[in-house]
Design a protein around this motif. Structure first.
Motif, short mmCIF file in Angstrom:
data_model
loop_
_atom_site.label_atom_id
_atom_site.label_comp_id
_atom_site.label_asym_id
_atom_site.label_seq_id
_atom_site.Cartn_x
_atom_site.Cartn_y
_atom_site.Cartn_z
N HIS A 88 0.83 -1.20 0.00
CA HIS A 88 0.00 0.00 0.00
C HIS A 88 0.87 1.26 0.00
N GLY A 154 -10.09 5.77 4.14
CA GLY A 154 -10.64 4.97 3.06
C GLY A 154 -9.52 4.25 2.33
N SER A 155 -9.88 3.25 1.55
CA SER A 155 -8.87 2.50 0.80
C SER A 155 -9.29 2.37 -0.66
N LYS A 156 -8.31 2.24 -1.51
CA LYS A 156 -8.55 2.11 -2.95
C LYS A 156 -7.61 1.05 -3.50
N LYS A 157 -8.15 0.09 -4.21
CA LYS A 157 -7.33 -0.96 -4.80
C LYS A 157 -6.78 -0.50 -6.15
N SER A 158 -5.61 -1.04 -6.48
CA SER A 158 -4.97 -0.75 -7.77
C SER A 158 -4.90 0.75 -8.02
N PHE A 159 -4.21 1.44 -7.11
CA PHE A 159 -4.09 2.89 -7.20
C PHE A 159 -2.95 3.26 -8.14
N SER A 164 -2.29 -0.80 -3.69
CA SER A 164 -3.47 -0.19 -3.08
C SER A 164 -3.06 1.07 -2.32
N ASN A 165 -4.05 1.88 -1.98
CA ASN A 165 -3.79 3.12 -1.27
C ASN A 165 -4.72 3.24 -0.07
N TYR A 167 -6.08 6.18 2.56
CA TYR A 167 -6.17 7.64 2.66
C TYR A 167 -6.77 8.00 4.01
N SER A 205 -15.36 16.98 -5.91
CA SER A 205 -15.75 15.58 -6.08
C SER A 205 -16.80 15.19 -5.05
N PHE A 207 -16.97 12.48 -3.42
CA PHE A 207 -16.28 11.87 -2.28
C PHE A 207 -15.84 12.93 -1.27
#
Length: 249
Positions: A88, A154-159, A164-165, A167, A205, A207
């Motif tokens: 990550h 929060g998390s994000k896959k394939s950033f 992953s990331n 935040y 945004s 979000f």
């Protein structure tokens, strides 16, 4: 020695020439195997990049890489356990308000979205979340601040680069209000903005808009000091659920 029944070779101990490298490396591998070790690790600086192909020919594979060095690993026993490479990247955004309850926002020069966003950015290697977000706010806006707590993440896959990331949303107190952008190459504009204007702007945004509307008056996680947190596996930051609003100014 390491914690995984392996051997770590310090890059300062490596020879200068490829010929010496091959000889010493083969001798070292023979010794390690004779000792029943499972792993061999070593890190090459960018100046030692010529040794990479020699190591891969000996069975080493890449484990992790930084800007100026690469770490390789050899599993002498195929089932040997080695810790995963970093999976990550970590980022942080700042929720920070002035005495008029305006929110601090920034606009980036190279962003595809022309609107404003929360200040923040990447947490550098070895940096604490609480330190990184204060640094980012100052670099992007010139505003001095103090860390209060975490309000969400929060998390994000394939950033980026397939990783992953995570935040983190951080709450800060403003210690100054004057805008004086330090990172003029990245930041086009920074300003204090009415919350309603920011969350309703067409370029904000969804979000980020929901973050601000939801977390502006919410509790969060406090940074705490634990007396027992002093072992070799000490955590450099510990957060517990709590009412961080009592720390807001």
């Amino acid at each position: 020695m390491d914690d995984y029944n392996g051997v770590v070779i310090e890059k300062q101990a490596l020879p200068d020439s490829e010929t010496e490298f091959v000889v010493q490396f083969n001798d070292m591998l023979s010794d390690v195997k004779a000792q029943g070790k499972q792993l061999v690790w070593f890190t090459l600086s960018i100046k030692q990049a010529a040794f990479i192909h020699l190591a891969t020919q000996a069975g080493f594979v890449f484990h992790n890489c930084l800007e100026d060095e690469i770490t390789l690993i050899l599993r002498i026993q195929k089932e040997a356990y080695a810790p995963f490479v970093p999976t990550h990247s970590i980022g942080a955004g700042a929720l920070i308000f002035n005495q008029q309850q305006q929110i601090l926002v920034i606009r980036e020069k190279l962003a595809s979205n022309p609107g404003f966003k929360l200040p923040g950015g990447h947490i550098e290697l070895g940096e604490k979340i609480s330190e990184a977000i204060v640094r980012e706010v100052f670099e992007e806006t010139g505003v001095h601040s103090e860390f209060v707590g975490l309000q969400g993440f929060g998390s994000k896959k394939s950033f980026r680069f397939g990783k992953s990331n995570i935040y983190f949303l951080c709450r800060l107190n403003a210690l100054s209000e004057q805008i004086n952008i330090q990172d003029i190459d990245e930041i086009a504009e920074a300003k204090w903005c009415d919350v309603s204007e920011f969350v309703n702007d067409q370029y904000t945004s969804v979000f980020v808009s929901e973050i601000v509307k939801t977390l502006q008056h919410q509790q969060g996680f406090e940074l705490v000091e634990l007396p027992e947190n002093n072992s070799p596996y000490k955590k450099h930051e510990v957060y517990f659920a709590g009412d961080i609003r009592k720390h807001l100014t």
